[in-house]
Design a protein around this motif. Structure first.
Motif, PDB file in Angstrom:
ATOM      1  N   ILE A  75      45.743   4.795  15.929  1.00 17.01           N
ATOM      2  CA  ILE A  75      46.838   4.089  15.247  1.00 17.01           C
ATOM      3  C   ILE A  75      47.907   5.077  14.786  1.00 17.01           C
ATOM      4  N   ILE A  76      47.478   6.216  14.225  1.00 18.09           N
ATOM      5  CA  ILE A  76      48.434   7.216  13.731  1.00 18.09           C
ATOM      6  C   ILE A  76      49.260   7.780  14.886  1.00 18.09           C
TER       7      ILE A  76
ATOM      8  N   ILE B  90      54.348   8.012  18.096  1.00 19.32           N
ATOM      9  CA  ILE B  90      55.100   7.950  19.354  1.00 19.32           C
ATOM     10  C   ILE B  90      56.067   6.766  19.351  1.00 19.32           C
ATOM     11  N   PHE B  91      55.631   5.616  18.814  1.00 19.13           N
ATOM     12  CA  PHE B  91      56.535   4.469  18.696  1.00 19.13           C
ATOM     13  C   PHE B  91      57.707   4.812  17.785  1.00 19.13           C
TER      14      PHE B  91
ATOM     15  N   ARG C  63      61.509   4.536  18.811  1.00 18.90           N
ATOM     16  CA  ARG C  63      62.309   3.485  18.162  1.00 18.90           C
ATOM     17  C   ARG C  63      63.238   4.035  17.075  1.00 18.90           C
ATOM     18  N   TYR C  64      62.738   4.988  16.282  1.00 18.82           N
ATOM     19  CA  TYR C  64      63.501   5.446  15.128  1.00 18.82           C
ATOM     20  C   TYR C  64      63.872   6.933  15.177  1.00 18.82           C
TER      21      TYR C  64
ATOM     22  N   THR D 199      58.087  14.763   9.587  1.00 14.59           N
ATOM     23  CA  THR D 199      57.345  13.506   9.767  1.00 14.59           C
ATOM     24  C   THR D 199      56.385  13.622  10.939  1.00 14.59           C
ATOM     25  N   ALA D 200      56.868  14.155  12.070  1.00 13.44           N
ATOM     26  CA  ALA D 200      56.020  14.322  13.248  1.00 13.44           C
ATOM     27  C   ALA D 200      54.884  15.303  12.975  1.00 13.44           C
TER      28      ALA D 200
END
Length: 264
Positions: free
Chosen positions: A217-218, A223-224, A228-229, A235-236
């Motif tokens: 999930i993480i 990657i999403f 997307r953002y 953050t990565a």
């Protein structure tokens, strides 16, 4: 050659290659570090694992043996990736760790935990699990280097070590390539586990499954978010390390407690 001789040859090659890479940080910053000793180390390491496979008539999945196998695959993937990507400097961290895991495996006596794989279903699950962990292990090291690079560029004049690394944008792109490949194999591992492993609760795999799903999930969310953002930078780095920690606990947490603390 005996297994001890193979282990010593491999350890020496890994350490030698790590020193060569460290030397290039200072003297040959614009050239790729030689990786021939690393290939010798992996070859000898593979022969060592093959000899143990024959001895136990199957894979020995005790704690240090598993760590040794995974670290060898991590080094092999790094060497393969370095053929066309500027990732060879990760070896300054990964090669010594691999040498340490092999040294512990060859010197510390453990209770054997052989795993006999007789069908393609279980082989698929075990192989994809190991490859996924290995790829995401490299991604975690890449994230650590990226964090150091980002911190140095923000608050200090860049040091030679940082100057020898590829540009920040290239480092981030490589990180997400590794994450994508690792997530692909982790997805196959989870799907094959749910399909092929019977009686999940009786096999005491619940914690491993939950933590692996959390890691999935993480990494998927990261990657999403990137697509997307435009998530990047700190953050990565934080999400990569959180996901890898979850996967590390899933793969090795219970083995550490059961084998080295409770001696089961």
């Amino acid at each position: 050659m005996t297994t001890l001789q193979l282990a010593l040859l491999s350890i020496g090659a890994y350490v030698c290659n790590a020193l060569l890479i460290a030397r290039h940080f200072h003297k040959h910053r614009n050239e790729k570090a030689p990786l021939s000793p690393g290939w010798i180390g992996v070859a000898a390491h593979f022969a060592y694992i093959g000899a143990n496979f024959q001895q136990y008539q199957g894979f020995n999945f005790s704690f240090f043996s598993t760590a040794s196998l995974v670290s060898m695959i991590v080094s092999l993937l790094l060497l393969t990736a370095a053929l066309n990507k500027p990732v060879e400097k990760l070896g300054v961290i990964l090669f010594p760790v691999t040498a340490l895991m092999l040294g512990l495996d060859s010197t510390l006596s453990e209770k054997p935990h052989p795993l006999h794989i007789h069908n393609w279903k279980m082989s698929t699950h075990v192989l994809t699990s190991i490859v996924a962990f290995s790829l995401l292990n490299i991604a975690a090291v890449q994230a650590i280097l990226l964090a150091i690079q980002d911190q140095q560029l923000r608050s200090h004049p860049p040091k030679r070590f940082i100057q020898s690394l590829p540009p920040l944008q290239t480092m981030e792109a490589l990180l997400f390539q590794m994450l994508s490949a690792g997530l692909f194999f982790l997805t196959i591992s989870l799907i094959s586990g749910f399909i092929f492993i019977e009686d999940l609760f009786a096999q005491h795999l619940v914690h491993k499954t939950v933590l692996s799903i959390l890691a999935w999930i993480i990494f998927s969310g990261l990657i999403f978010g990137r697509i997307r953002y435009g998530w990047r930078g700190r953050t990565a780095i934080k999400l990569t390390l959180c996901g890898f920690l979850s996967l590390l606990l899933a793969y090795f947490g219970s083995k550490l407690v059961l084998e080295l603390i409770l001696h089961r």
